[in-house]
Design a protein around this motif. Structure first.
Motif, PDB file in Angstrom:
ATOM      1  N   ILE A 274       0.857  -1.185   0.000  1.00  0.00           N
ATOM      2  CA  ILE A 274       0.000   0.000   0.000  1.00  0.00           C
ATOM      3  C   ILE A 274       0.895   1.237   0.000  1.00  0.00           C
ATOM      4  O   ILE A 274       1.703   1.427   0.911  1.00  0.00           O
ATOM      5  CB  ILE A 274      -0.910   0.025   1.243  1.00  0.00           C
ATOM      6  N   ASP A 275       0.774   2.050  -1.025  1.00  0.00           N
ATOM      7  CA  ASP A 275       1.445   3.350  -1.076  1.00  0.00           C
ATOM      8  C   ASP A 275       0.501   4.349  -0.432  1.00  0.00           C
ATOM      9  O   ASP A 275      -0.457   4.814  -1.063  1.00  0.00           O
ATOM     10  CB  ASP A 275       1.774   3.727  -2.517  1.00  0.00           C
ATOM     11  N   ARG A 276       0.744   4.686   0.820  1.00  0.00           N
ATOM     12  CA  ARG A 276      -0.220   5.488   1.586  1.00  0.00           C
ATOM     13  C   ARG A 276      -0.355   6.894   1.020  1.00  0.00           C
ATOM     14  O   ARG A 276      -1.427   7.512   1.137  1.00  0.00           O
ATOM     15  CB  ARG A 276       0.169   5.529   3.058  1.00  0.00           C
ATOM     16  N   ASN A 277       0.697   7.432   0.420  1.00  0.00           N
ATOM     17  CA  ASN A 277       0.598   8.763  -0.176  1.00  0.00           C
ATOM     18  C   ASN A 277      -0.213   8.730  -1.466  1.00  0.00           C
ATOM     19  O   ASN A 277      -1.061   9.596  -1.702  1.00  0.00           O
ATOM     20  CB  ASN A 277       1.987   9.338  -0.430  1.00  0.00           C
ATOM     21  N   ALA A 278       0.053   7.726  -2.303  1.00  0.00           N
ATOM     22  CA  ALA A 278      -0.670   7.613  -3.568  1.00  0.00           C
ATOM     23  C   ALA A 278      -2.159   7.389  -3.332  1.00  0.00           C
ATOM     24  O   ALA A 278      -3.002   7.877  -4.100  1.00  0.00           O
ATOM     25  CB  ALA A 278      -0.089   6.478  -4.404  1.00  0.00           C
ATOM     26  N   GLU A 279      -2.503   6.660  -2.264  1.00  0.00           N
ATOM     27  CA  GLU A 279      -3.905   6.366  -1.974  1.00  0.00           C
ATOM     28  C   GLU A 279      -4.532   7.398  -1.034  1.00  0.00           C
ATOM     29  O   GLU A 279      -5.706   7.301  -0.696  1.00  0.00           O
ATOM     30  CB  GLU A 279      -4.031   4.959  -1.403  1.00  0.00           C
ATOM     31  N   GLY A 280      -3.730   8.381  -0.619  1.00  0.00           N
ATOM     32  CA  GLY A 280      -4.250   9.556   0.065  1.00  0.00           C
ATOM     33  C   GLY A 280      -4.751   9.356   1.478  1.00  0.00           C
ATOM     34  O   GLY A 280      -5.663  10.073   1.914  1.00  0.00           O
ATOM     35  N   TYR A 281      -4.158   8.432   2.227  1.00  0.00           N
ATOM     36  CA  TYR A 281      -4.624   8.225   3.600  1.00  0.00           C
ATOM     37  C   TYR A 281      -4.182   9.382   4.496  1.00  0.00           C
ATOM     38  O   TYR A 281      -3.002   9.735   4.534  1.00  0.00           O
ATOM     39  CB  TYR A 281      -4.098   6.900   4.150  1.00  0.00           C
ATOM     40  N   ARG A 282      -5.140   9.946   5.225  1.00  0.00           N
ATOM     41  CA  ARG A 282      -4.874  11.025   6.177  1.00  0.00           C
ATOM     42  C   ARG A 282      -5.604  10.668   7.472  1.00  0.00           C
ATOM     43  O   ARG A 282      -6.813  10.889   7.595  1.00  0.00           O
ATOM     44  CB  ARG A 282      -5.366  12.377   5.639  1.00  0.00           C
ATOM     45  N   PHE A 283      -4.884  10.078   8.404  1.00  0.00           N
ATOM     46  CA  PHE A 283      -5.520   9.546   9.605  1.00  0.00           C
ATOM     47  C   PHE A 283      -5.871  10.630  10.628  1.00  0.00           C
ATOM     48  O   PHE A 283      -6.557  10.353  11.603  1.00  0.00           O
ATOM     49  CB  PHE A 283      -4.617   8.486  10.247  1.00  0.00           C
ATOM     50  N   TRP A 284      -5.389  11.851  10.407  1.00  0.00           N
ATOM     51  CA  TRP A 284      -5.675  12.967  11.312  1.00  0.00           C
ATOM     52  C   TRP A 284      -6.327  14.099  10.518  1.00  0.00           C
ATOM     53  O   TRP A 284      -5.804  14.525   9.487  1.00  0.00           O
ATOM     54  CB  TRP A 284      -4.397  13.475  11.967  1.00  0.00           C
ATOM     55  N   LYS A 285      -7.459  14.591  11.027  1.00  0.00           N
ATOM     56  CA  LYS A 285      -8.097  15.757  10.412  1.00  0.00           C
ATOM     57  C   LYS A 285      -7.283  17.015  10.686  1.00  0.00           C
ATOM     58  O   LYS A 285      -7.171  17.902   9.840  1.00  0.00           O
ATOM     59  CB  LYS A 285      -9.508  15.933  10.970  1.00  0.00           C
ATOM     60  N   ASP A 286      -6.768  17.090  11.909  1.00  0.00           N
ATOM     61  CA  ASP A 286      -5.881  18.168  12.313  1.00  0.00           C
ATOM     62  C   ASP A 286      -4.987  17.611  13.416  1.00  0.00           C
ATOM     63  O   ASP A 286      -5.011  16.406  13.690  1.00  0.00           O
ATOM     64  CB  ASP A 286      -6.650  19.406  12.780  1.00  0.00           C
ATOM     65  N   GLU A 287      -4.206  18.443  14.072  1.00  0.00           N
ATOM     66  CA  GLU A 287      -3.248  17.952  15.054  1.00  0.00           C
ATOM     67  C   GLU A 287      -3.905  17.294  16.260  1.00  0.00           C
ATOM     68  O   GLU A 287      -3.266  16.520  16.982  1.00  0.00           O
ATOM     69  CB  GLU A 287      -2.340  19.100  15.526  1.00  0.00           C
ATOM     70  N   GLN A 288      -5.176  17.570  16.490  1.00  0.00           N
ATOM     71  CA  GLN A 288      -5.863  17.074  17.679  1.00  0.00           C
ATOM     72  C   GLN A 288      -6.918  16.015  17.384  1.00  0.00           C
ATOM     73  O   GLN A 288      -7.392  15.354  18.308  1.00  0.00           O
ATOM     74  CB  GLN A 288      -6.536  18.247  18.424  1.00  0.00           C
ATOM     75  N   THR A 289      -7.308  15.836  16.119  1.00  0.00           N
ATOM     76  CA  THR A 289      -8.485  15.022  15.814  1.00  0.00           C
ATOM     77  C   THR A 289      -8.174  13.973  14.762  1.00  0.00           C
ATOM     78  O   THR A 289      -7.783  14.300  13.634  1.00  0.00           O
ATOM     79  CB  THR A 289      -9.638  15.912  15.302  1.00  0.00           C
ATOM     80  N   GLN A 290      -8.373  12.701  15.122  1.00  0.00           N
ATOM     81  CA  GLN A 290      -8.206  11.626  14.160  1.00  0.00           C
ATOM     82  C   GLN A 290      -9.481  11.435  13.341  1.00  0.00           C
ATOM     83  O   GLN A 290     -10.562  11.915  13.712  1.00  0.00           O
ATOM     84  CB  GLN A 290      -7.828  10.327  14.867  1.00  0.00           C
TER      85      GLN A 290
END
Length: 450
Positions: A274-290
């Motif tokens: 899994i290329d996490r950048n190519a598939e666009g995974y962003r596990f955090w909305k911001d520094e405080q919120t997953q």
């Protein structure tokens, strides 16, 4: 020092010959200085530059104590603890040295205004202290980085539980990024004979760490058929976890951050990447919120690769950035093993997915002597291979640490110490020829194939 180099390169010096070589009064080592410990205050981690804090300087040869060995270091390598030391994060290592120095008259040697760093080496034993029977001058060795006192009963079932357990070259002085190194004799292991000095120096810390975390009963106890999620699967630590999973009949799901790193995993034999950048995974909305929706999307992608199965074991080391997702995607009754937190130490996860699904989190830190020995043994047998991609001179240790800090490397980067050039130290050419493609796998990517 020239006499030492000549004797080692000749390869036929007897133990008496090596023991008779005069020791220099000083040697060159890569050091950080106590006076510089606050030089990066106020800067973000990414802007802290090891090239400014690491210096190669002459240092006195330390006194040899009971149970210790002085080793001529032919090559070493850079680990993340070298980076942490060089940027004084999360703490200055001079606090470690000061505390160790208070333990005994002998350990006072370690509390110095400079710290000779490095937790890997391949080289030749020059001298042994009183009480050393298993090793002699002239032995070609690698060293693992566990330093223990073993005066407490706590460490005698698993030496990693010794209250005085430390990592050599990080929490102790006289490390491996130098021309000479001081180690305890129970850190020594035979150098794999089919590898060059720089190749043999590369696996130590990360290979042993991956072995305990993934294979050992003290870690995940991986078995055949397990689905193993490996973060940073082409990196210094993950590349060994990937190899252990493949060699042990497990199914690695390799997470990387670029097409080039994905290709490395496939070259090692992994099919599910899994290329996490190519598939666009962003596990955090911001520094405080997953973002739990991203956890679910990630879990769905994993099941697509595994034929509908969830993860049995997560090989965790990024920490804060990924830990919530790691806990979520693990199957009911599965295991998350964690050995580091390169993206942050304060982990957050939804505990409902842990307790209600009977999952386990296991902390894993380096390896005991037996685990390190077994990890080195499979290297020596050609079952697991070095992931060395690039080699620097001792003078360029700061640049090497900078490149690791900025994630500009693949696998591991080596450092030549006393070895005058790459490719030296190979004793078993037949075994080497059998595995040459695998040995060169990561170097080929950097255009440095040997």
């Amino acid at each position: 020092m020239d006499e030492i180099i000549s004797a080692v390169l000749a390869g036929d010096a007897s133990p008496r010959d090596i023991a008779g070589l005069p020791l220099p009064q000083s040697y060159r080592g890569a050091v950080v200085r106590r006076e510089d410990a606050t030089m990066f205050e106020g800067l973000p981690s990414r802007e802290k530059d090891p090239r400014k804090s690491l210096h190669v300087q002459e240092v006195p040869v330390p006194e040899l104590g009971p149970g210790e060995a002085l080793v001529a270091v032919m090559a070493s390598s850079v680990n993340y603890n070298s980076v942490w030391t060089s940027i004084f994060e999360p703490l200055s290592t001079f606090g470690f040295l000061e505390r160790y120095g208070k333990l005994s008259e002998l350990t006072k040697r370690h509390d110095l205004p400079y710290h000779i760093i490095g937790s890997d080496l391949a080289g030749v034993v020059l001298r042994t202290g009183p009480g050393v029977n298993a090793w002699k001058p002239g032995d070609e060795v690698v060293a693992h980085c566990l330093s223990v006192e073993l005066e407490s009963s706590d460490g005698h079932n698993d030496t990693m539980l010794d209250p005085e357990q430390r990592i050599w070259g990080f929490e102790t002085n006289f490390g491996g990024l130098a021309e000479l190194a001081l180690v305890k004799s129970n850190q020594l292991m035979p150098k794999p004979q089919h590898l060059s000095w720089e190749e043999a120096a590369a696996p130590g810390l990360v290979n042993s760490t991956a072995y305990r975390q993934l294979v050992s009963r003290n870690g995940a106890g991986m078995k055949q058929g397990d689905n193993v999620l490996i973060w940073g699967a082409s990196g210094g630590l993950g590349s060994y976890a990937t190899q252990f999973a493949l060699a042990g009949g497990a199914n690695p799901i390799c997470v990387v951050s670029s097409p080039e790193k994905a290709d490395i995993c496939r070259a090692m034999g992994a099919r599910n990447v899994i290329d996490r950048n190519a598939e666009g995974y962003r596990f955090w909305k911001d520094e405080q919120t997953q973002d739990p929706r991203e956890w679910k999307r990630f879990g769905k992608r994993i099941r697509e690769l595994t034929g509908g199965e969830d993860i049995d074991i997560v090989f965790e080391h990024p920490g804060r950035e990924t830990f919530g997702a790691s806990v979520f995607v693990t199957r009911k009754g599965g295991t998350i093993t964690t050995c580091a937190s390169t993206s942050g130490y304060m982990h957050e996860y939804d505990n409902r997915y842990l307790w209600m699904s009977l999952k386990r989190i296991i902390g894993s830190h380096f390896a005991n002597y037996r685990e390190a020995w077994e990890a080195n043994r499979v290297i020596a047998k050609g079952k697991i291979h070095p992931t060395l991609s690039k080699v620097y001179s001792l003078e360029d240790t700061g640049q090497a640490a900078h490149d690791v800090h900025r994630n500009l490397h693949q696998g591991k980067v080596g450092v030549l110490c006393l070895a005058p050039e790459e490719g030296l130290g190979v004793r078993n050419h037949e075994l080497r020829a059998e595995h040459l493609d695998a040995i060169n796998r990561f170097r080929r990517i950097e255009g440095q194939e040997k």
